[in-house]
Motif scaffolding. Sequence first.
Motif: not given
Length: 89
Positions: A17-38
């Motif tokens: 659902q990130s849309g067609g904005q062309g940027g990253p789907a997750l910011e670096s803090s979100g990716a870090a939180a996802l990695a630790v959470g998983l």
Amino acid sequence: MMEFADVVSSVALVLQQSGGQGGPALESSGAAALAVGLAALGAGIAERGIGAAAMGAIAENEDLFGRGLILTVLPETLVILALVVVFVV
């Protein structure tokens, strides 16, 4: 195991659902939180089975307490390593 599949599917839905904005789907803090959470989720799932088996072994033979304790704590090191990777990157 279905809980894990639900988490993964909801994460995939958010990424789509990130849309067609062309940027990253997750910011670096979100990716870090996802990695630790998983990592924590995986360690919790692993520790569930190990803890049950260790308690059964200790009930049979009290000399196995040390081995059971070490094997129960072992999956938690994955979460600690994930945190270290987050801080290094």
